[in-house]
Scaffold this motif. Structure first.
Motif, PDB file in Angstrom:
ATOM      1  N   GLU A   1      -1.084   5.190   3.659  1.00 13.37           N
ATOM      2  CA  GLU A   1      -1.470   3.998   2.903  1.00 13.37           C
ATOM      3  C   GLU A   1      -2.572   4.291   1.896  1.00 13.37           C
ATOM      4  OE1 GLU A   1      -2.336   0.920   5.821  1.00 13.37           O
ATOM      5  OE2 GLU A   1      -0.251   0.240   5.646  1.00 13.37           O
ATOM      6  N   GLY A   2      -3.035   5.538   1.862  1.00 11.78           N
ATOM      7  CA  GLY A   2      -4.043   5.907   0.877  1.00 11.78           C
ATOM      8  C   GLY A   2      -5.479   5.826   1.372  1.00 11.78           C
ATOM      9  N   TYR A   3      -5.660   5.619   2.685  1.00 16.29           N
ATOM     10  CA  TYR A   3      -7.016   5.569   3.236  1.00 16.29           C
ATOM     11  C   TYR A   3      -7.438   6.945   3.745  1.00 16.29           C
ATOM     12  CZ  TYR A   3      -6.528   0.466   3.328  1.00 16.29           C
ATOM     13  OH  TYR A   3      -6.357  -0.848   2.982  1.00 16.29           O
TER      14      TYR A   3
ATOM     15  N   LEU B   1      -5.712  11.897   2.637  1.00 15.90           N
ATOM     16  CA  LEU B   1      -5.486  10.458   2.739  1.00 15.90           C
ATOM     17  C   LEU B   1      -4.257  10.206   3.599  1.00 15.90           C
ATOM     18  CD1 LEU B   1      -5.922   9.541  -1.047  1.00 15.90           C
ATOM     19  CD2 LEU B   1      -7.687   9.564   0.736  1.00 15.90           C
ATOM     20  N   ASP B   2      -4.228   9.060   4.280  1.00 13.53           N
ATOM     21  CA  ASP B   2      -3.043   8.746   5.087  1.00 13.53           C
ATOM     22  C   ASP B   2      -1.961   8.105   4.200  1.00 13.53           C
ATOM     23  OD1 ASP B   2      -3.658   6.077   4.710  1.00 13.53           O
ATOM     24  OD2 ASP B   2      -4.252   5.692   6.785  1.00 13.53           O
TER      25      ASP B   2
ATOM     26  N   LEU C   1       0.818  -1.221   0.000  1.00 12.13           N
ATOM     27  CA  LEU C   1       0.000   0.000   0.000  1.00 12.13           C
ATOM     28  C   LEU C   1       0.847   1.264   0.000  1.00 12.13           C
ATOM     29  CD1 LEU C   1      -2.968  -0.857   2.414  1.00 12.13           C
ATOM     30  CD2 LEU C   1      -3.049  -0.523  -0.068  1.00 12.13           C
ATOM     31  N   ARG C   2       1.918   1.258   0.810  1.00 15.03           N
ATOM     32  CA  ARG C   2       2.732   2.487   0.882  1.00 15.03           C
ATOM     33  C   ARG C   2       3.436   2.820  -0.422  1.00 15.03           C
ATOM     34  NH1 ARG C   2       3.814   4.633   6.323  1.00 15.03           N
ATOM     35  NH2 ARG C   2       2.357   3.484   7.641  1.00 15.03           N
TER      36      ARG C   2
ATOM     37  N   HIS D   1      -3.609   4.163  -8.028  1.00 15.66           N
ATOM     38  CA  HIS D   1      -3.037   5.505  -7.829  1.00 15.66           C
ATOM     39  C   HIS D   1      -1.881   5.772  -8.785  1.00 15.66           C
ATOM     40  CE1 HIS D   1      -5.718   5.646  -4.534  1.00 15.66           C
ATOM     41  NE2 HIS D   1      -5.074   4.729  -3.834  1.00 15.66           N
TER      42      HIS D   1
ATOM     43  N   SER E   1       0.857   4.246  -2.797  1.00 15.20           N
ATOM     44  CA  SER E   1      -0.130   5.221  -2.326  1.00 15.20           C
ATOM     45  C   SER E   1      -0.052   6.498  -3.160  1.00 15.20           C
ATOM     46  CB  SER E   1       0.145   5.558  -0.860  1.00 15.20           C
ATOM     47  OG  SER E   1       1.274   6.409  -0.795  1.00 15.20           O
ATOM     48  N   PRO E   2      -1.119   7.313  -3.129  1.00 12.93           N
ATOM     49  CA  PRO E   2      -1.071   8.588  -3.866  1.00 12.93           C
ATOM     50  C   PRO E   2       0.150   9.418  -3.477  1.00 12.93           C
ATOM     51  CG  PRO E   2      -3.291   8.169  -3.067  1.00 12.93           C
ATOM     52  CD  PRO E   2      -2.412   7.094  -2.480  1.00 12.93           C
ATOM     53  N   LYS E   3       0.499   9.417  -2.189  1.00 12.32           N
ATOM     54  CA  LYS E   3       1.655  10.211  -1.730  1.00 12.32           C
ATOM     55  C   LYS E   3       2.949   9.729  -2.363  1.00 12.32           C
ATOM     56  CE  LYS E   3       0.439  12.075   2.723  1.00 12.32           C
ATOM     57  NZ  LYS E   3       0.300  11.775   4.139  1.00 12.32           N
TER      58      LYS E   3
END
Lengths: 409, 71
Positions: free
Chosen positions: B29-31, B26-27, A113-114, A357, A117-119
């Motif tokens: 992890e994207g949540y 979002l955090d 997930l990390r 993402h 992720s979008p970030k």
């Protein structure tokens, strides 16, 4: 054998609990009209019942409505992801986390997930833009291209760049995935999967020899070192994320280009207001979804007056969910001004596509860069486009033409 | 306008933030793990847009008065 004899032979394999009136003569790899327009070919199912049964490819149900797909994707007790494509894969190593059900699924999915992720993706947008723009700038002076062979290798290249994989392998990797998603020959598909697994196993060895890293394969190897994944599970985890990255965005872009080539009005809107690209990408994706997923029924269950028995395969054509007139008005029309049109193209529930993402900026940046460099383009009047269905829908041949700058054509 | 995110339903599509980047966060992890909050003044329409685009229907919007509904 005559067509009738073939059809009769298939009917014999239809299980007794399937009502005859729900059986459709629909082979999802090759529905009638698919070469002309894959989505239109599927859309005909909306003229019939919400739940139908195809006797092809081992036999499977097909859900045609978005709400039903949503319900099945959320009921992970009754509908397992152990089988998630048609035909059944059968015993053998499972793709992680796609084929894993709760309770094990959550911890396994969180591994990637990390990095996805979008970030994490935002900082690489300039790389996406540069790779897309470089290819488009190279094509622009030519005045023509066959989009599938000359552009759709860019998303795999981006994925390889993002994951830090050796680019020399892109051709081989994409070839194997093309076979896996489109072949009707299950033996050929198995062989391609095995070859993919060997390739990924070799690639993962590079990470096993390196110091820990937090990139895509790095986080998988970290879990292997921690004892969460076996070395074989690492391979099938890597295969899962990388298959997702290779085929789907390319397929979506082929439909985007095909649609825009035929619609001067939508091209004009994007040229006049590039900031539309975010919603335009969502709307184009809603209209041109990609995946035909499935779930395995774990226990007898009543679903909309139909009985599914344990072991029944239920297909979820996500693209058809985006074309459901009960969810979206006038669904075949592309309208960049829709206020909200949530669609299930990346799946819903716990198996929601982890690569979405990365996919979304790719789709948006494609629109921005293509329209900037090649604002006016159309279909080659002498060479017909060809569409295809399968685990992923796509255009497989798409000749485009545009006015080339004087003296360069 | 009160915005409530159902954390159990959020699976990280990120569409709330995509459609309404000034309202939703979002955090890592994207949540979306935001606690219930008041939509910032002037961003009510954007908050609503983010909510109606959630494929999981995980965001609830409560309009508090008639004036807000008309905005």
């Amino acid at each position: 054998m005559s067509y009738e004899a073939v059809a009769a032979a298939r009917m014999e394999t239809i299980p007794a609990h399937v009502p005859a009136e729900l059986v459709v003569d629909f082979n999802y790899f090759d529905p009638p009209g698919v070469r002309d327009d894959p989505h239109q070919a599927w859309k005909t199912l909306h003229d019939g019942p919400d739940v139908v049964y195809s006797p092809y490819n081992g036999g499977h149900w097909i859900l045609t409505r978005a709400d039903d797909m949503f319900a099945v994707m959320h009921d992970t007790d009754t509908f397992s992801s152990q089988e998630f494509t048609v035909p059944k894969r059968g015993p053998g190593p499972q793709l992680i986390p796609n084929q894993i059900d709760p309770p094990r699924h959550g911890a396994l999915k969180s591994i990637v997930l990390r990095p996805l992720s979008p970030k994490s993706v935002r900082p690489i947008e300039p790389v996406i833009r540069e790779l897309m723009a470089a290819r488009i700038r190279r094509l622009a002076p030519l005045g023509r291209c066959e989009f599938v062979s000359e552009f759709t290798d860019v998303p795999p290249e981006l994925f390889f760049e993002y994951a830090g994989l050796p680019k020399a392998l892109i051709g081989k990797a994409k070839g194997l995935v093309d076979v896996i998603v489109h072949t009707q020959d299950d033996e050929v598909r198995r062989a391609a999967r095995a070859e993919s697994a060997r390739m990924l196993s070799d690639l993962l060895d590079m990470w096993r020899a390196k110091p820990p890293s937090d990139d895509l394969f790095g986080v998988i190897i970290a879990q292997e070192r921690a004892g969460v994944l076996t070395p074989e599970e690492s391979v099938y985890y890597a295969m899962n994320v990388y298959h997702g990255g290779l085929e789907t965005v390319s397929s979506a872009l082929s439909f985007f280009a095909w649609f825009l080539a035929r619609s001067p009005e939508h091209r004009r809107q994007l040229v006049e207001d590039p900031s539309l690209s975010t919603v335009a990408a969502e709307e184009l994706l809603r209209r041109h979804g990609i995946l035909n997923l499935a779930r395995l029924t774990t226990r007898r269950t009543e679903f909309k007056d139909v009985t599914f028995e344990a072991g029944d395969l239920v297909m979820l054509p996500l693209h058809l969910g985006g074309l459901d007139d009960r969810k979206v008005s006038d669904p075949m029309t592309v309208d960049f001004k829709r206020e909200g049109a949530p669609h299930p193209m990346f799946g819903t529930g716990i198996h929601r596509c982890v690569g979405s993402h990365l996919a979304r900026p790719e789709l948006r940046i494609f629109l921005e860069e293509w329209m900037k460099h090649i604002p006016d383009f159309g279909l080659d009047p002498d060479d017909k486009p060809i569409g295809a269905s399968g685990i992923a829908m796509s255009m497989v041949h798409l000749p485009l033409v545009w006015p080339a700058p004087a003296g360069q054509a | 306008m009160k915005v409530t995110v159902d954390h159990a339903r959020c699976v990280g599509h990120g569409l709330c933030q995509l459609r309404a980047p000034r309202v939703y966060e979002l955090d890592d992890e994207g949540y979306n793990r935001m606690l219930p909050f008041e939509a910032p003044d002037g961003l009510e329409a954007e908050a609503r847009l983010g909510a109606i685009n959630c494929p999981e229907v995980a965001i609830r919007i409560e309009e508090q008065n008639v004036e807000e509904k008309l905005r």
